[in-house]
Design a protein around this motif. Structure first.
Motif, PDB file in Angstrom:
ATOM      1  N   TYR A  33      88.163  72.641  14.413  1.00 37.51           N
ATOM      2  CA  TYR A  33      88.113  73.682  13.407  1.00 37.51           C
ATOM      3  C   TYR A  33      88.730  74.985  13.821  1.00 37.51           C
ATOM      4  O   TYR A  33      88.133  76.046  13.736  1.00 37.51           O
ATOM      5  N   ASP A  34      89.969  74.882  14.266  1.00 37.59           N
ATOM      6  CA  ASP A  34      90.742  76.092  14.446  1.00 37.59           C
ATOM      7  C   ASP A  34      90.107  77.010  15.473  1.00 37.59           C
ATOM      8  O   ASP A  34      90.218  78.219  15.406  1.00 37.59           O
ATOM      9  N   ALA A  35      89.412  76.404  16.445  1.00 36.95           N
ATOM     10  CA  ALA A  35      88.664  77.195  17.416  1.00 36.95           C
ATOM     11  C   ALA A  35      89.559  78.175  18.167  1.00 36.95           C
ATOM     12  O   ALA A  35      89.139  79.271  18.499  1.00 36.95           O
ATOM     13  N   ASP A  76      78.715  80.467  18.021  1.00 36.37           N
ATOM     14  CA  ASP A  76      79.921  79.659  17.847  1.00 36.37           C
ATOM     15  C   ASP A  76      79.790  78.333  18.588  1.00 36.37           C
ATOM     16  O   ASP A  76      80.237  77.291  18.131  1.00 36.37           O
ATOM     17  N   ILE A 132      77.811  75.854  16.586  1.00 32.01           N
ATOM     18  CA  ILE A 132      78.584  75.308  15.476  1.00 32.01           C
ATOM     19  C   ILE A 132      79.582  74.278  15.996  1.00 32.01           C
ATOM     20  O   ILE A 132      79.786  73.214  15.416  1.00 32.01           O
ATOM     21  N   ARG A 133      80.180  74.600  17.163  1.00 36.12           N
ATOM     22  CA  ARG A 133      81.111  73.662  17.809  1.00 36.12           C
ATOM     23  C   ARG A 133      80.450  72.312  18.080  1.00 36.12           C
ATOM     24  O   ARG A 133      81.045  71.265  17.889  1.00 36.12           O
ATOM     25  N   GLU A 161      80.754  70.541  14.919  1.00 36.65           N
ATOM     26  CA  GLU A 161      82.040  70.366  14.219  1.00 36.65           C
ATOM     27  C   GLU A 161      83.066  69.535  14.971  1.00 36.65           C
ATOM     28  O   GLU A 161      84.007  69.038  14.356  1.00 36.65           O
ATOM     29  N   GLU A 204      82.708  66.303  13.350  1.00 40.55           N
ATOM     30  CA  GLU A 204      83.228  66.330  11.971  1.00 40.55           C
ATOM     31  C   GLU A 204      84.747  66.169  11.996  1.00 40.55           C
ATOM     32  O   GLU A 204      85.325  65.472  11.164  1.00 40.55           O
TER      33      GLU A 204
END
Lengths: 211, 396
Positions: free
Chosen positions: A35-37, A107, A110-111, A114, A117
């Motif tokens: 996700y564009d981390a 963050d 969430i990582r 994701e 995902e």
């Protein structure tokens, strides 16, 4: 690893370069850059041609998957080496940028959710495969990255998330199935279950108002 | 309460807190179904019917004469299908005139057929280049789009909408049959519009009410301002038509369902249950951004705030949305393939839709949606009487 990839491509040794590529891309996938981390740096390094107007031929298509495309489609050395050079530069640039950045603890949580995902939506449906057929190796690396992050969060989660033991079990099953090259539906089932296990992690770690 | 956009691992966090303010405005009134003849086509202003199909075609017509013939045929068929009646008996020497799926008599009164043209019609084939609506072009590829160009654009778009799916299918088969050899299907998407759950605007598959802030379609002056083209800078034949945007936007519903309700609501900018803005109590309360410049109540990057900032300067950018939910099975990974057939009508493509879409670039919601197809079209002006036909003003 990216330097070795670049050197082997320059030497025209595609067989070795392909092995270099898989090793380097695995290492990258373990970072859990889902996700564009890493923002634009991350897109330059691991983006796909999917949303680009000219697709595979778009000049903005760079990074691991552009090099993969060339390596597995027999592209000429002098064309491919430009993308390998660029990849090496971009990875060095991110390493430089990254040292100066702070990571928000939230963050991280969430990582933890994701990465899987991403594995489910982008890797397992074949979107990110440009010829190497290394999707399961990528997913394996992503599961390793997820494990690292989950371990970091365990001090917070242990007393707050009743599903943690089940998550650990599902993570182990998923990784073992992926390594055993299990049938596609089984892998999709494993990763889906894991995504559901990990979904509450972000909200559990999120500070809440008490008023 | 801390807020985290899912994009940007390394971006900072923004504080957000709910606030209460009162406001009131009438909701969008249901707009009665239009008659087949009038200044504008049916199926644009009226409240979306329960079931719809959008089919984009490439033209098999070889010259202007064949194109005119095709449009006359489509008009005749649409007129019959809309009014209803008994299909003629062609006798035993020919296949039956009608598919029969609505029974021996075609019931009318419920169907809306809307015909629009894409920019490719105005290339060299039909000598229409000088008559192209000035802003018509292939659909722009916006940041975050994942467009499959085989699922975009096309020469001619037909939207068929009715209260029941079998009426839609019947009309589609009739139109396809009578245009055989002249229209070749390019892409198709079927949609449905949900009944109120439990009240107000229909919900999309993210579970949120969609269309709450639409301009009032029963306000003729407002529709003239926002929806209908009236000549001016445009070719004269366009008067009474409208620029139509169709965007097939997949929603990643499994992922969305694994996100907390507070994060969902912050991305949209409304409460999921009631549809109320964060600064209001009920769905049609107007969001208050003036007393919230920092985004404490409604995040600055919430979808509804970016789409319509509710300022004097952005009032003229409003569009009339007429979207449908779509649900077309699963992808090859077993993920649900469903989302929104976003459809909007506007008088000025760039001033309205394109400006809004650019403002929405990189909104937090983009991680959960994926625009895959659609196009820019020009919905033809209405059919004035029973001798008029689609595109008469354009072609004569």
């Amino acid at each position: 690893m990216v330097a070795a990839l670049d050197a082997d491509i320059r030497a025209g040794d595609y067989a070795t370069a392909r092995a270099d590529w898989v090793a380097a891309h695995d290492a990258w996938s373990q970072l859990g850059a889902a996700y564009d981390a890493f923002g634009d740096d991350g897109t330059a390094i691991d983006g796909t041609a999917d949303s680009l107007p000219l697709g595979d031929a778009d000049p903005a298509f760079t990074g691991f998957h552009r090099v993969e495309y060339g390596l597995w489609h027999g592209e000429a050395v002098n064309t491919l080496v430009r993308f390998a050079d660029r990849l090496e530069t971009d990875v060095a640039q991110l390493a430089g940028d990254f040292g100066g950045r702070q990571i928000e603890p939230l963050d991280l949580s969430i990582r933890a959710h994701e990465i899987v995902e991403d594995a489910l939506r982008l890797d397992l449906d074949g979107t990110t495969d440009y010829g190497s057929g290394s999707t399961l190796a990528t997913v394996d690396a992503e599961l390793t990255g997820t494990t690292v992050i989950l371990d970091l969060l365990k001090p917070i989660l242990r007393s707050r998330y009743p599903g943690l033991a089940q998550t650990d079990r599902d993570l182990a099953i998923a990784q073992s199935d992926v390594r055993a090259n299990a049938a596609h539906p089984l892998v999709v089932a494993d990763i889906s279950r894991l995504a559901a296990d990990l979904a509450p992690v972000a909200s559990i770690c999120e500070p809440r108002r008490t008023s | 309460m801390s807020q985290v956009g899912r994009r940007g691992f390394l971006k900072g966090t923004v504080a957000a807190a709910g606030g209460i303010a009162l406001g009131a405005v009438a909701g969008e009134p249901a707009v009665a179904r239009e008659s087949f003849h009038g200044a504008h086509q049916a199926g644009i202003l009226s409240t979306p019917r329960r079931s719809a199909a959008l089919v984009s075609f490439d033209l098999g017509a070889r010259d202007r004469g064949e194109l005119a013939g095709l449009l006359r045929t489509l008009t005749t068929r649409a007129r019959f299908l809309t009014a209803g009646g008994t299909p003629p008996n062609l006798g035993i020497g020919a296949p039956p005139d009608d598919s029969g799926i609505l029974g021996p008599v075609v019931r009318g009164g419920d169907l809306a057929i809307t015909v629009s043209l894409g920019s490719s019609v105005f290339d060299g084939r039909f000598g229409l280049a000088a008559r192209k609506p000035t802003q018509l072009r292939p659909m722009d590829d916006f940041p975050n789009d994942n467009l499959d160009r085989s699922q975009c654009d096309g020469d001619l778009l037909v939207q068929v909408a009715a209260s029941e799916p079998d009426i839609v299918v019947h009309a589609l088969r009739d139109l396809a049959r009578h245009s055989t050899g002249l229209l070749v299907p390019r892409w198709r998407v079927d949609g449905s519009s949900a009944p109120p759950r439990p009240a107000g605007a229909p919900r999309n598959y993210l579970g949120f009410k969609d269309g709450t802030a639409n301009p009032d379609a029963s306000d003729g002056a407002l529709m003239d301002e926002l929806v209908w083209v009236d000549g001016g800078a445009e070719p004269a034949w366009t008067a009474g038509g409208s620029y139509q945007v169709v965007r097939v936007i997949r929603m990643l519903t499994e992922f969305w369902d694994r996100v907390s309700i507070s994060e969902q609501e912050r991305m949209i900018g409304r409460r999921r249950g009631s549809g109320a803005p964060f600064t209001g109590r009920v769905e049609h309360d107007i969001p208050d951004y003036r007393n919230d410049p920092g985004g404490d109540a409604t995040p600055l990057d919430a979808h509804i705030r970016l789409a319509n900032p509710r300022t004097k300067a952005t009032d003229g950018q409003r569009i009339l949305r007429r979207g449908y939910n779509y649900d077309r099975g699963i992808d090859r990974n077993g993920s649900l393939d469903m989302g929104l057939v976003f459809t909007s009508y506007q008088r000025d493509l760039d001033r309205q839709f394109v400006t809004i879409q650019k403002r929405l670039a990189d909104e937090p919601l983009v991680d959960y949606i994926s625009p895959t197809g659609g196009g820019y079209f020009f919905a033809l002006p209405g059919l004035t009487d029973d001798r008029d036909w689609y595109g008469r003003a354009l072609l004569s």
